[in-house]
Scaffold this active site. Sequence first.
Site, PDB file in Angstrom:
ATOM      1  N   HIS A  17       0.832  -1.202   0.000  1.00  0.00           N
ATOM      2  CA  HIS A  17       0.000   0.000   0.000  1.00  0.00           C
ATOM      3  C   HIS A  17       0.867   1.252   0.000  1.00  0.00           C
ATOM      4  O   HIS A  17       0.555   2.237  -0.681  1.00  0.00           O
ATOM      5  CB  HIS A  17      -0.923   0.005   1.226  1.00  0.00           C
ATOM      6  CG  HIS A  17      -2.105  -0.899   1.092  1.00  0.00           C
ATOM      7  ND1 HIS A  17      -3.402  -0.465   1.223  1.00  0.00           N
ATOM      8  CD2 HIS A  17      -2.192  -2.237   0.829  1.00  0.00           C
ATOM      9  CE1 HIS A  17      -4.235  -1.478   1.065  1.00  0.00           C
ATOM     10  NE2 HIS A  17      -3.523  -2.565   0.831  1.00  0.00           N
ATOM     11  N   ASP A 117      -5.086   6.363   2.691  1.00  0.00           N
ATOM     12  CA  ASP A 117      -5.319   4.983   2.298  1.00  0.00           C
ATOM     13  C   ASP A 117      -6.726   4.566   2.731  1.00  0.00           C
ATOM     14  O   ASP A 117      -7.292   5.098   3.692  1.00  0.00           O
ATOM     15  CB  ASP A 117      -4.281   4.083   2.968  1.00  0.00           C
ATOM     16  CG  ASP A 117      -4.380   2.642   2.502  1.00  0.00           C
ATOM     17  OD1 ASP A 117      -3.621   2.273   1.592  1.00  0.00           O
ATOM     18  OD2 ASP A 117      -5.216   1.879   3.039  1.00  0.00           O
ATOM     19  N   ALA A 347      13.625  -9.877  -4.772  1.00  0.00           N
ATOM     20  CA  ALA A 347      14.076  -9.738  -6.153  1.00  0.00           C
ATOM     21  C   ALA A 347      13.467  -8.466  -6.730  1.00  0.00           C
ATOM     22  O   ALA A 347      12.354  -8.078  -6.351  1.00  0.00           O
ATOM     23  CB  ALA A 347      13.645 -10.942  -6.980  1.00  0.00           C
ATOM     24  N   HIS A 364       0.435 -14.203  -6.877  1.00  0.00           N
ATOM     25  CA  HIS A 364      -0.587 -14.281  -5.827  1.00  0.00           C
ATOM     26  C   HIS A 364      -1.754 -13.331  -6.097  1.00  0.00           C
ATOM     27  O   HIS A 364      -2.720 -13.315  -5.339  1.00  0.00           O
ATOM     28  CB  HIS A 364       0.035 -13.950  -4.475  1.00  0.00           C
ATOM     29  CG  HIS A 364       0.493 -12.525  -4.360  1.00  0.00           C
ATOM     30  ND1 HIS A 364       1.333 -11.927  -5.282  1.00  0.00           N
ATOM     31  CD2 HIS A 364       0.227 -11.563  -3.435  1.00  0.00           C
ATOM     32  CE1 HIS A 364       1.555 -10.671  -4.919  1.00  0.00           C
ATOM     33  NE2 HIS A 364       0.902 -10.431  -3.810  1.00  0.00           N
ATOM     34  N   GLU A 372       1.783  -4.462 -12.662  1.00  0.00           N
ATOM     35  CA  GLU A 372       3.144  -4.561 -13.184  1.00  0.00           C
ATOM     36  C   GLU A 372       3.214  -5.572 -14.322  1.00  0.00           C
ATOM     37  O   GLU A 372       3.904  -5.360 -15.324  1.00  0.00           O
ATOM     38  CB  GLU A 372       4.110  -4.937 -12.063  1.00  0.00           C
ATOM     39  CG  GLU A 372       4.368  -3.796 -11.097  1.00  0.00           C
ATOM     40  CD  GLU A 372       5.088  -4.214  -9.825  1.00  0.00           C
ATOM     41  OE1 GLU A 372       5.323  -3.341  -8.979  1.00  0.00           O
ATOM     42  OE2 GLU A 372       5.418  -5.414  -9.681  1.00  0.00           O
TER      43      GLU A 372
END
Length: 480
Positions: A17, A117, A347, A364, A372
């Site tokens: 987030h 948020d 990574a 997931h 992305e």
Amino acid sequence: MEAKAHIAIVSIPVFTHQVSILEFAKQLIHLYKNTFHVTCIIPTISDSPSIASKHFFGTLPSNIQCIFLPPTDFEDLRNDLTLESQIQISVSRSMPLVCETLKSISTSSNVVAIIVDTFAYEAHQFAKDLNILSYRYFPCSAMVLSMCLYSSKLDESITCEYKDHPNPIEIPGCISVQGTDLPDSFQNKSSLAYKLFLHRSQQLCEADGIIINSFVEMESETLKAISQKYLCGTTPNVYPIGPIVQTRPNIQKNACECLLWLDNQPPNSVIYISFGSGGTLSHEQINELALGLELSNHKFLWVNVRAPSDKASANYLSNNEVDPLNYLPLGFIERTKGQGFVMCGWAPQVEVLKHNAIGAFLTHCGWNSILESIVHGVPMIAWPLFAEQRSNAALVTNGLKVAMRPKCNSKGIVVKEEVANIIKGVMEGLKSEEIGKRMKELQKFANCAMMENGSSMKTFSMLALKWKRLGRPIEVERWA
């Protein structure tokens, strides 16, 4: 020299987030140089940030300041609270410090807007007290936003548990979904998580606007239903500004062994596996995944491998120092030495996804990872674990049709044969070609949305120009 307009951001103690909302801030700073200053207030749970978060915060521009609040004390809470409940309680307990910090910022600078948020909705009241605009930043899909806006109507119309509902759940503007694919917060109507979710969703209308990390070309029908008030009659304006994804300075390849390994692989030959910043699998599922990767005969890069847990979000707010490689099948690393690369640590996902050796992404289904993957045109295998990830999986498989989703057995395990088959399905054959073609089209739409005259960039500019005008020391323009 004209004073900079100050934007205050309130995030939550979840790195994904924080990344999303701060990438939004970076875009604002980049597009309107010397116009804005951003202060991000971040409640915390732990004193020890992850390697990925240290790297990320170290690359922020100088006109974005982050204030980390002291860690929340959880000693009095039950151990069986869901992830969402822990986050919500942590943020709520931090609100007095958030208020104090906002007041301090406002006394020394011209704060024109607060962006919070979705879990930090209580901060909207502080914006009212300070007579400034407030926005909710929604880091998920428009489909999940629709579920939130429509949740009260669903709660009234469906009396049983959603997972037991015999028919698909219908939400205006969205694909129909099974009750089991609704977010975790929906899955137990008597739980604290469900009550907090309903309350948090009802508070969406308290904001002056909702900024969402999606784009019109991807979720046009859903955004149309939201704008036409089909879901909730008092919905504020929604501003799609995505895809906002993580950007980093180029990483030297000699600093990351997995990138060097990818350099030696053929184009589109490697399946990339990552369950995000905290997702975990059971020991049985780790074994089946590993053996399935081996059985597929496809090259793979598996990162963020973790010690097993029967709770999918076990590592999301904590760090487990046990060596996870001990839980892989005996001899797996040696047998797959030429086929795959396994690493326990962080990574650089953006660099991995844009590498020409990557042919698919087993994910997931966190929203950041999905965006992305879309931005870099990489087809997906949808393997959701918790939170809203099953809803995201339904969207990318049944709605956008840019992913495949494995089937579980009666114990909820994806067995090795299914793992191998789903990898072959997304990496080879006609089905793979169709998914790849649709993903490339979606990638084109995503890139166009963020161009100068693209849909998201126009929305971005409209918000930025409004805040810039409010930054001028002319009180009458405050609410113009």
